[in-house]
Write a protein that holds these residues in place. Structure first.
Motif, PDB file in Angstrom:
ATOM      1  N   ALA A  57     -37.616  39.664 -37.334  1.00 35.89           N
ATOM      2  CA  ALA A  57     -38.646  38.642 -37.359  1.00 35.89           C
ATOM      3  C   ALA A  57     -39.583  38.779 -36.179  1.00 35.89           C
ATOM      4  O   ALA A  57     -40.774  38.518 -36.282  1.00 35.89           O
ATOM      5  CB  ALA A  57     -38.000  37.265 -37.356  1.00 35.89           C
ATOM      6  N   ASP A  58     -39.055  39.205 -34.986  1.00 40.75           N
ATOM      7  CA  ASP A  58     -39.893  39.306 -33.814  1.00 40.75           C
ATOM      8  C   ASP A  58     -40.951  40.390 -33.928  1.00 40.75           C
ATOM      9  O   ASP A  58     -41.844  40.465 -33.099  1.00 40.75           O
ATOM     10  CB  ASP A  58     -39.033  39.571 -32.570  1.00 40.75           C
ATOM     11  N   ALA A  59     -40.824  41.275 -34.934  1.00 38.17           N
ATOM     12  CA  ALA A  59     -41.796  42.347 -35.086  1.00 38.17           C
ATOM     13  C   ALA A  59     -42.918  41.968 -36.034  1.00 38.17           C
ATOM     14  O   ALA A  59     -43.742  42.783 -36.363  1.00 38.17           O
ATOM     15  CB  ALA A  59     -41.108  43.617 -35.582  1.00 38.17           C
ATOM     16  N   ALA A  60     -42.958  40.710 -36.481  1.00 39.63           N
ATOM     17  CA  ALA A  60     -43.959  40.310 -37.471  1.00 39.63           C
ATOM     18  C   ALA A  60     -45.352  40.287 -36.868  1.00 39.63           C
ATOM     19  O   ALA A  60     -45.543  39.921 -35.718  1.00 39.63           O
ATOM     20  CB  ALA A  60     -43.618  38.929 -38.028  1.00 39.63           C
ATOM     21  N   VAL A  61     -46.320  40.685 -37.673  1.00 39.90           N
ATOM     22  CA  VAL A  61     -47.723  40.521 -37.316  1.00 39.90           C
ATOM     23  C   VAL A  61     -48.160  39.157 -37.819  1.00 39.90           C
ATOM     24  O   VAL A  61     -47.928  38.802 -38.971  1.00 39.90           O
ATOM     25  CB  VAL A  61     -48.587  41.632 -37.958  1.00 39.90           C
ATOM     26  N   THR A  79     -45.465  29.811 -38.385  1.00 36.94           N
ATOM     27  CA  THR A  79     -45.054  31.114 -37.859  1.00 36.94           C
ATOM     28  C   THR A  79     -44.888  31.105 -36.345  1.00 36.94           C
ATOM     29  O   THR A  79     -44.433  32.101 -35.767  1.00 36.94           O
ATOM     30  CB  THR A  79     -46.090  32.191 -38.234  1.00 36.94           C
ATOM     31  N   ASN A  80     -45.224  30.009 -35.694  1.00 35.51           N
ATOM     32  CA  ASN A  80     -45.236  29.986 -34.236  1.00 35.51           C
ATOM     33  C   ASN A  80     -43.832  29.980 -33.631  1.00 35.51           C
ATOM     34  O   ASN A  80     -43.684  30.041 -32.409  1.00 35.51           O
ATOM     35  CB  ASN A  80     -46.032  28.780 -33.726  1.00 35.51           C
ATOM     36  N   PHE A  81     -42.804  29.916 -34.473  1.00 32.14           N
ATOM     37  CA  PHE A  81     -41.445  29.995 -33.946  1.00 32.14           C
ATOM     38  C   PHE A  81     -41.094  31.411 -33.520  1.00 32.14           C
ATOM     39  O   PHE A  81     -40.120  31.640 -32.798  1.00 32.14           O
ATOM     40  CB  PHE A  81     -40.431  29.501 -34.989  1.00 32.14           C
ATOM     41  N   ILE A  82     -41.866  32.406 -33.953  1.00 32.67           N
ATOM     42  CA  ILE A  82     -41.608  33.797 -33.561  1.00 32.67           C
ATOM     43  C   ILE A  82     -42.015  33.952 -32.095  1.00 32.67           C
ATOM     44  O   ILE A  82     -43.182  33.802 -31.743  1.00 32.67           O
ATOM     45  CB  ILE A  82     -42.377  34.779 -34.450  1.00 32.67           C
ATOM     46  N   GLU A  83     -41.056  34.260 -31.247  1.00 34.21           N
ATOM     47  CA  GLU A  83     -41.298  34.248 -29.806  1.00 34.21           C
ATOM     48  C   GLU A  83     -41.969  35.514 -29.295  1.00 34.21           C
ATOM     49  O   GLU A  83     -42.686  35.474 -28.295  1.00 34.21           O
ATOM     50  CB  GLU A  83     -39.976  34.032 -29.062  1.00 34.21           C
ATOM     51  N   HIS A  84     -41.725  36.645 -29.946  1.00 36.43           N
ATOM     52  CA  HIS A  84     -42.247  37.915 -29.433  1.00 36.43           C
ATOM     53  C   HIS A  84     -42.932  38.713 -30.540  1.00 36.43           C
ATOM     54  O   HIS A  84     -42.444  39.765 -30.975  1.00 36.43           O
ATOM     55  CB  HIS A  84     -41.120  38.738 -28.815  1.00 36.43           C
ATOM     56  N   PRO A  85     -44.050  38.225 -31.040  1.00 37.01           N
ATOM     57  CA  PRO A  85     -44.747  38.951 -32.115  1.00 37.01           C
ATOM     58  C   PRO A  85     -45.394  40.231 -31.596  1.00 37.01           C
ATOM     59  O   PRO A  85     -45.648  40.381 -30.400  1.00 37.01           O
ATOM     60  CB  PRO A  85     -45.810  37.946 -32.565  1.00 37.01           C
ATOM     61  N   LEU A  86     -45.655  41.134 -32.511  1.00 38.19           N
ATOM     62  CA  LEU A  86     -46.397  42.342 -32.156  1.00 38.19           C
ATOM     63  C   LEU A  86     -47.802  42.000 -31.693  1.00 38.19           C
ATOM     64  O   LEU A  86     -48.320  42.556 -30.716  1.00 38.19           O
ATOM     65  CB  LEU A  86     -46.513  43.271 -33.367  1.00 38.19           C
ATOM     66  N   LYS A 110     -49.296  34.314 -27.367  1.00 35.71           N
ATOM     67  CA  LYS A 110     -47.990  34.487 -26.724  1.00 35.71           C
ATOM     68  C   LYS A 110     -48.102  35.460 -25.553  1.00 35.71           C
ATOM     69  O   LYS A 110     -48.854  36.446 -25.614  1.00 35.71           O
ATOM     70  CB  LYS A 110     -46.967  35.054 -27.719  1.00 35.71           C
ATOM     71  N   THR A 111     -47.339  35.192 -24.520  1.00 37.48           N
ATOM     72  CA  THR A 111     -47.295  36.093 -23.382  1.00 37.48           C
ATOM     73  C   THR A 111     -46.874  37.487 -23.824  1.00 37.48           C
ATOM     74  O   THR A 111     -45.877  37.652 -24.521  1.00 37.48           O
ATOM     75  CB  THR A 111     -46.301  35.565 -22.332  1.00 37.48           C
ATOM     76  N   GLY A 112     -47.678  38.473 -23.426  1.00 38.58           N
ATOM     77  CA  GLY A 112     -47.338  39.856 -23.736  1.00 38.58           C
ATOM     78  C   GLY A 112     -47.800  40.352 -25.088  1.00 38.58           C
ATOM     79  O   GLY A 112     -47.701  41.549 -25.367  1.00 38.58           O
ATOM     80  N   ALA A 113     -48.294  39.464 -25.940  1.00 44.69           N
ATOM     81  CA  ALA A 113     -48.788  39.876 -27.260  1.00 44.69           C
ATOM     82  C   ALA A 113     -50.311  39.806 -27.263  1.00 44.69           C
ATOM     83  O   ALA A 113     -50.883  38.774 -26.881  1.00 44.69           O
ATOM     84  CB  ALA A 113     -48.226  38.981 -28.357  1.00 44.69           C
TER      85      ALA A 113
END
Length: 299
Positions: free
Chosen positions: A1-5, A17-24, A55-58
């Motif tokens: 899930a964390d790899a979702a665009v 979709t904002n529950f994904i913490e580390h999206p691409l 998100k931080t880092g995305a």
């Protein structure tokens, strides 16, 4: 899930979709006045809510907007420590000579236009390419991006109905299109695509609008281009009374009538307009979903 665009739906901060913490990568397409009960009543506030997907880092990749909205997105992205990449700053794209042409600081790509109808879908495709290009965790070759232009499917977005129970109510040469546009901004976009829908034929609109939506703003862009309107209820959801919408349309010197169902609206169009034309069903994603189901096209 964390790899979702991710691309924003209801609104970034409140999007499902904002529950994904580390999206691409995160993206924002069109900004318009909608979901006011959740997002606010003005474009700048809505821009800030949409930017809440950052998100931080995305990387956050967006289209270009008016200056005040851009300033708001910049502030929210900076607070989230997300690198922001608006169209025209580090990347750009355009559609011409029947192809998409994309470029960024170190790459150029030419791809077919998406098979989805409408110039706005070319804009969406540009954003999707930019999102893939600005992330570095998933390798996506140019060949895959080119192929995706022909694979893309998006039900109820200027979708031409296939032969089925609903289309059988009309003459064979009378196409039926369905679009889930449900705010004034999306209605303006679809109104610009009327030549694609009609192919020069008279346009007949069937519409139902949820009670919490701006019905006049949705129907307004079509007042001078539609030959007739048929207003309908939206089964299972609070909606603007069809007769009230028809009355408002008649006050604007339009030919308009209410109908109990989409079926009866199409039958009325077939009987009242033997000269033919094209039908566009719009005003709500709920209405579009019920139309697809009735026509046997639910995926």
């Amino acid at each position: 899930a964390d790899a979702a665009v991710i691309e924003v739906g209801l609104g970034g901060r409140l999007d499902a979709t904002n529950f994904i913490e580390h999206p691409l990568v995160c993206g924002i397409a069109q900004l318009g006045i909608d979901h006011q009960a959740f997002l606010g009543d003005d474009a700048v506030t809505i821009a800030g809510e949409k930017a809440g997907i950052a998100k931080t880092g995305a990387p956050l990749v967006t289209m270009r907007y008016p200056a005040a909205e851009m300033e708001k997105i910049f502030a929210v992205a900076a607070q989230a420590r997300a690198a922001w990449h608006p169209k025209g700053s580090g990347w750009d794209a355009a559609a011409y000579r029947s192809r998409l042409h994309y470029r960024d600081t170190d790459h150029k790509l030419s791809a077919p236009l998406p098979r989805l109808a409408g110039e706005h879908q070319a804009q969406n495709a540009m954003l999707a390419i930019a999102m893939l290009r600005h992330q570095d965790r998933l390798a996506v070759p140019d060949a895959a991006i080119r192929a995706a232009m022909g694979w893309a499917e998006w039900p109820a977005r200027l979708q031409l109905l296939a032969p089925g129970p609903l289309t059988a109510l009309l003459p064979p040469a009378m196409p039926v299109w369905v679009d889930g546009c449900h705010n004034p901004a999306s209605a303006e976009v679809i109104a610009a695509e009327i030549p694609v829908v009609t192919g020069g034929r008279p346009l007949h609109i069937v519409s139902g609008v949820l009670a919490n939506k701006d019905a006049e703003g949705i129907l307004g862009p079509f007042l001078h281009s539609a030959r007739s309107f048929h207003t309908v209820p939206i089964p299972g959801h609070p909606h603007h009374p069809p007769e009230e919408l028809a009355t408002w349309l008649r006050s604007k010197e339009c030919i308009a009538a209410s109908a109990g169902t989409v079926c009866s609206a199409l039958q009325s169009i077939a009987e009242s307009h033997p000269e033919g034309g094209a039908v566009l069903i719009l005003g709500s994603l709920y209405l579009a979903g019920s139309v697809l189901e009735e026509n046997g096209q639910v995926i």
